[in-house]
Design an enzyme around this catalytic site. Structure first.
Site, PDB file in Angstrom:
ATOM      1  CB  THR A 112     -11.670  14.601 -23.823  1.00 17.04           C
ATOM      2  OG1 THR A 112     -11.769  14.991 -22.451  1.00 17.04           O
ATOM      3  CG2 THR A 112     -10.377  15.120 -24.400  1.00 17.04           C
ATOM      4  CB  ILE A 144      -5.904   9.523 -22.933  1.00 15.92           C
ATOM      5  CG1 ILE A 144      -5.797   8.129 -22.327  1.00 15.92           C
ATOM      6  CG2 ILE A 144      -5.681   9.475 -24.450  1.00 15.92           C
ATOM      7  CD1 ILE A 144      -4.490   7.412 -22.563  1.00 15.92           C
ATOM      8  CG  HIS A 148      -0.429  15.625 -32.683  1.00 13.83           C
ATOM      9  ND1 HIS A 148       0.043  16.906 -32.601  1.00 13.83           N
ATOM     10  CD2 HIS A 148      -1.625  15.605 -32.038  1.00 13.83           C
ATOM     11  CE1 HIS A 148      -0.830  17.657 -31.924  1.00 13.83           C
ATOM     12  NE2 HIS A 148      -1.853  16.884 -31.563  1.00 13.83           N
ATOM     13  CB  CYS A 188     -31.797  22.194 -40.000  1.00 10.86           C
ATOM     14  SG  CYS A 188     -30.230  22.420 -39.154  1.00 10.86           S
ATOM     15  CB  VAL A 246     -18.989   3.243 -13.414  1.00  8.79           C
ATOM     16  CG1 VAL A 246     -18.304   2.410 -12.331  1.00  8.79           C
ATOM     17  CG2 VAL A 246     -19.238   2.399 -14.667  1.00  8.79           C
ATOM     18  NE  ARG A 289      -5.268  20.580 -24.098  1.00  7.34           N
ATOM     19  CZ  ARG A 289      -5.153  21.901 -24.085  1.00  7.34           C
ATOM     20  NH1 ARG A 289      -6.195  22.648 -23.766  1.00  7.34           N
ATOM     21  NH2 ARG A 289      -4.012  22.479 -24.375  1.00  7.34           N
ATOM     22  CB  ILE A 345      -4.618  17.535 -35.753  1.00  5.00           C
ATOM     23  CG1 ILE A 345      -4.249  17.861 -34.322  1.00  5.00           C
ATOM     24  CG2 ILE A 345      -5.133  18.743 -36.492  1.00  5.00           C
ATOM     25  CD1 ILE A 345      -3.295  19.002 -34.216  1.00  5.00           C
TER      26      ILE A 345
END
Lengths: 422, 489, 120
Positions: B46, B350, B55, B456, B178, B325, B53
């Site tokens: 994530t 989160i 916030h 590249c 894990v 998210r 940004i």
């Protein structure tokens, strides 16, 4: 500050031909700046044949074609820097470059020739949905990995876009044992040369799916497959036509974009259609003493035309440096207008004062046309027309304007190039 | 503390920005900390695909952990950016309101922001907003302006936190997944599968006195291994389009839309590196690996962005991507120990404003753990870290001097983003150096530009192979399985 | 009588050719130059192609040298030729025009280098 009469940005086919021509025109203080570790540019990886039929009347491979120009640069002892990136060009012709030996160097140039070539449109520009796994390459990147580095990029491939590099890579991968399952082209016609469809696809039974595009990309780590669908007249996928192709490689051959970041940095505005600078018949951009040629000016189909165009730029730049810039003489500027199926013209302007006896105007058409005329108009007067059996967007066309004909119409305010049915 | 019976004092699961922020804060203490990451690098979930940004902090419900961590995290950013040498700019943000009837909503947001402690908030008229941002549409009726909103590079931020943690003694184990957690004494025993060590996937165990669960969309899986108080995390996919630097100046501030009668909008923001970013959509999905884009969601991004900002040059899109998210049903950060699993510390659920909150979450959880462990502060914590020099951004003299010292800073490999061979080599040689092309890209932006690594890639593969000894055939885009080539011609 | 449509691949013009085969008599229309007619006749009787590829170089400044069949070879032999090209190795230095394979896959045609590779 160091000074050079002519600085050429790029040591590919355009830069090399420009250098040789400038030297021939009498300039000895030339510097070619090349980002790669060899001269020759993209030709080095184009190991297939088909180059040079116009220039040398024989069929060469890319490296052989490049070698002929490199040999002349070496014979003429024209200086060049390799592994050198040009960081900045100003409108008053200060060129800043970087390399590991000299660090950061700014030089003043009597004239600059832009010959940076072009880059490939990436996947992102297409906004193709799906995952972003490994195994998605622009065709030219895959070509470099295969032909220069010697690596196989995949075993089963689908190619999106029928540009020439994609077609060439379809054959190349097939020859190296990979299975190329299909070439999908969103347009109803191919963007590549007809001969490449014959000898790269038809020869190997690779299907060319016109009016098709990739609508989904599968596989999280390495590509596992793509979904191809047919598109309607507006290029929107038609539901229900989706077909899944399992593959570990997707090559993109979906267009080339002139690399004009440096031109923009110099304040040179770009043409919306070509994405290259607007130039006059001397191939000079709107910045005095800065010339452009090759794929940075407009994307070509054949390297032979790049060489021709670049030689002209080299000669004109030389004349400019030697003070033979006829543009200062009396004369006027005539815009060239592309109309009725002609997408653009290069040059975009003609300056009568410095005009050579003949000026080649190159252009591409907007669609596939059969049995059409290409006509040249001075204002509303048709000056010439040429019948063409087939016109296709994948192939560059040209007309030649002569000074003689223009002197017969001295009041001409506008020259129009158009296609005509009748 | 009697921790001899455990291999480590703290095992942190997850190398995203949250795991790395916590690890860095833990590294201030006299603790043996180990971070376990499933993929080959930090910042691979994530943390790598979000709005990038910081916030201001007016969104979250007053009194929530989200609000507290957001405002505190935002406040910490200047110092963190200076200490860790990461680019950060307070460009300010605006929330656009399109109709009179939505004005109460804007007012509510303002009040919430003030209550949350967001400084400098102002409601401005549509005209004032357009004066500040000339590309806003005429449909904008009013806006909430927050001067403290900011933009950051989430890759740089995560890598910097990780590198600093590493320098302060945190051990990072990559390609270590894990698979199981069991009670072990006062602490826990973690079963791990190490992709690199054994291709047969033989399992190993690690014992830890404390465990931190910073596993993003997988945090519910680990939580539910040790606690009967179940949590459930739904990946909420957000699709974005990134535009060329040429479009980067289209707006200067981060432009949000007030959720209103037209639904929830998308944001339009410059990135810290000068591109323009638009998105995200929000689609709840079942697949925790479902980071794919769809034609519908891509169309939604463009359609919605046009409502607030006019003339966005969509032709300049250079890439599109989707991130997940970690949405928890309660829409609140879950920070700390479940009642029935002491010693197991969640940093779960989160979602936005997770990136903004990361610095504060790091402190919050590290302090909680240190207190419980009775750990003391280290004497010689190194608080600062120096980033990889971005040579092209330097002034002429410094750049020339650097190239004289290290000529490989004079060889440009990625010309779209002006990245030199020296920077690429640095990104590999540093502690926790890149082991994949994506790892290099996230550290020095090689391949991030308009050609999207067309030119590249071959050279970068070569440098990665040369620096690490990884054979070309094994060079990956990211984790094993994403090999770039299939062999020699 | 058999009629075949084909595209001339001699040059980028790509003329659309119509080949009419009437026993031994072959007539070609649609070509703009004599090479088109030659191509069409050859293409219906015994099609040939030039094959280009690359060969591994030992001890060179680059890993591979580009090669081509010196002249065109029967189309049906392309993969046999490729098999030999893929197996071939050459020691640096290589000069453009050097013969890399003498008689490739029994075609009697040489495979030659199309670029020079210096010794590393």
């Amino acid at each position: 500050m160091r000074h050079h009469d002519i600085v050429i940005v790029g040591g590919g086919p355009a830069g090399l031909a420009a250098a040789v021509a400038a030297k021939k025109a009498g300039i000895t203080d030339i510097l070619i700046l090349e980002r790669d570790n060899v001269l020759g540019g993209i030709l080095n990886q184009c190991i297939h044949n088909g180059f040079g039929l116009h220039t040398f009347k024989e069929e060469l491979t890319g490296p052989e074609y490049a070698a002929r120009y490199i040999a002349r640069v070496e014979e003429e002892q024209i200086p060049y820097c390799l592994n050198t990136i040009v960081a900045d060009i100003t409108r008053d012709r200060q060129v800043t470059y970087i390399n590991r030996e000299e660090g950061l160097v700014t030089i003043r140039a009597g004239a600059v020739i832009l010959a940076m070539g072009c880059r490939e449109r990436p996947r992102g520009a297409l906004n193709t949905p799906g995952y972003r796994p490994a195994g998605i390459y622009s065709a030219g990147t895959a070509q470099r990995l295969m032909n220069i580095e010697g690596y196989l990029v995949g075993k089963e491939a689908v190619i999106l876009g029928s540009g020439d590099i994609g077609l060439i890579m379809a054959r190349r991968m097939t020859l190296e044992g990979a299975k190329v399952k299909a070439v999908a082209e969103i347009m109803p016609y191919s963007g590549g040369l007809k001969r490449n469809i014959v000898q790269c696809l038809d020869d190997y039974g690779i299907p060319l799916k016109l009016s098709h595009t990739v609508v989904n990309i599968h596989g999280k780590d390495r590509l596992t497959g793509v979904t191809i669908a047919e598109v309607d007249a507006n290029r929107n996928p038609i539901p229900g036509t989706e077909e899944y192709y399992s593959c570990d490689t997707l090559l993109l051959s979906v267009g080339l974009i002139p690399e004009n970041e440096l031109s923009k940095g110099a304040g040179i505005s770009l043409n919306r259609v070509t994405s290259g600078p607007n130039v006059n018949d001397r191939l000079e951009t709107e910045a005095e003493g800065i010339y452009a040629c090759g794929n940075v000016l407009h994307v070509h189909d054949l390297v032979d035309f790049v060489s021709q165009e670049a030689a002209l730029a080299g000669q004109n730049a030389a004349e400019y440096v030697m003070g033979q810039n006829a543009a200062q003489a009396a004369g006027h500027t005539i815009p060239l207008v592309a109309a009725d199926g002609v997408r653009y013209t290069v040059p975009q302007f003609l300056e009568t004062a410095g005009m050579r006896d003949s000026v080649t105007v190159r252009f591409r058409v907007a669609d596939v046309y059969k049995d059409r005329y290409i006509s040249v108009y001075y204002d509303d007067k048709r000056i010439s027309r040429t019948k063409k059996k087939v016109l296709a967007p994948g192939e560059m066309e040209q007309v030649v304007l002569t000074k003689k004909s223009l002197t017969e119409y001295p009041q001409t305010e506008r020259i129009t190039i158009r296609t005509e049915v009748e | 503390m009697n921790s001899q019976r455990y291999e480590v004092d703290v095992a942190v699961i997850g190398g995203g920005v949250i795991g790395c922020a916590i690890a860095r804060e833990l590294s201030r203490y006299d603790l043996r900390v180990c971070l376990l990451e499933r993929t080959e690098d930090v910042c691979s979930g994530t943390s790598k695909a979000n709005s990038a940004i910081i916030h201001a902090g007016y969104d979250a419900a007053s009194g929530s952990l989200m609000a507290k961590m957001n405002v505190e995290g935002n406040r910490m950013m200047d110092r963190l950016a200076a200490d860790l040498d990461i680019p950060f700019r307070r460009n300010g943000s605006m929330v656009l309101c399109f109709s009179e009837e939505d004005m109460p909503g804007l007012q509510e947001l303002y009040v919430r922001g003030v209550t949350n402690g967001v400084p400098g908030l102002r409601i401005i008229s549509g005209d004032e907003a357009r004066q500040m941002e000339p590309n806003l549409t005429d449909a904008v009726a009013a806006a909430l302006y927050a001067p403290t909103g900011g933009i950051v590079c989430p890759f740089n931020m995560t890598v910097a936190l990780a590198e600093n943690a590493c320098e302060n003694g945190v051990e990072f184990r990559f390609l270590t997944e894990v698979t199981e957690i069991q009670k072990y004494g006062e602490g826990y025993e973690l079963t791990v599968r190490e992709a690199e060590v054994s291709e047969t996937g033989a399992d190993r165990t690690i014992t830890a006195r404390f465990v931190v669960n910073a596993a993003g969309v997988y945090a519910d899986r680990f939580h539910n291994m040790v606690s009967r108080r179940r949590i459930s995390i739904t990946p909420r996919r957000g699709t974005y389009c990134l535009l060329d630097r040429e479009a980067g100046g289209h707006v200067d501030r981060t432009i949000f839309q007030l959720p209103g009668k037209y639904g929830k909008g998308v944001l339009v923001t410059p990135t810290i590196h000068g591109n323009l970013l638009i998105g995200p959509t929000a689609a709840d999905i079942g697949d925790k690996e479902g980071t794919y884009t769809t034609a519908e969601e891509l169309a939604e991004v463009t359609a919605k962005s046009a409502r607030g900002v006019k003339d966005i040059p969509y032709r300049q899109v250079i890439t599109s991507f989707a991130g997940l998210r970690a949405h928890e049903a309660g829409h609140e950060f879950i920070l700390g120990e479940p009642e029935d699993a002491p010693g197991f510390f969640d940093a779960a659920g989160i979602e936005s404003p997770g990136l903004s909150s990361a610095p504060a979450i790091g402190v919050y959880l590290a302090q909680m753990i240190a207190r419980k462990a009775g750990a003391s502060m280290k004497e010689h914590f190194i608080a600062t870290r120096k980033g990889i020099p971005h040579v092209a951004a330097m002034d002429r003299e410094s750049r020339a001097a650097l190239i004289a010292k290290r000529p490989d800073y004079g060889t440009i490999v990625c010309r779209c983003e002006n990245v030199s061979e020296g920077e690429i080599a640095d990104s590999i040689r540093r502690p926790l150096g890149a082991r994949s092309l994506d790892g290099i890209k996230r550290r020095v932006r090689q391949g991030m530009g308009r050609c999207q690594a067309g030119f590249c890639t071959p050279r970068t593969m070569e440098i990665l192979s040369r620096e690490t000894g990884i054979p070309m055939e094994k060079i990956c885009k990211n984790q094993p399985g994403s090999e770039m080539i299939t062999g020699g011609v | 009588m058999e009629v075949r449509e084909m595209i001339c691949i001699n040059c980028p013009m790509g003329c659309p050719l119509t080949v009419t085969m009437n026993g031994d008599r072959i007539t070609v229309t649609g070509n703009t130059c004599p090479r088109g007619a030659d191509y069409a006749k050859k293409e219906v009787l015994s099609p040939t192609r030039i094959v280009t590829s690359s060969v591994r170089v030992n001890g060179g400044t680059i890993a591979r040298v580009s090669v081509k069949t010196k002249t065109d070879i029967p189309k049906g032999k392309i993969f046999d030729v490729m098999k030999e090209i893929r197996a071939a190795r050459v020691d640096a230095p290589v000069k453009m025009g050097d013969v890399v394979i003498e008689d490739c896959a029994g075609t009697g045609v040489e495979v030659i280098a199309t670029k020079s590779v210096a010794r590393a």
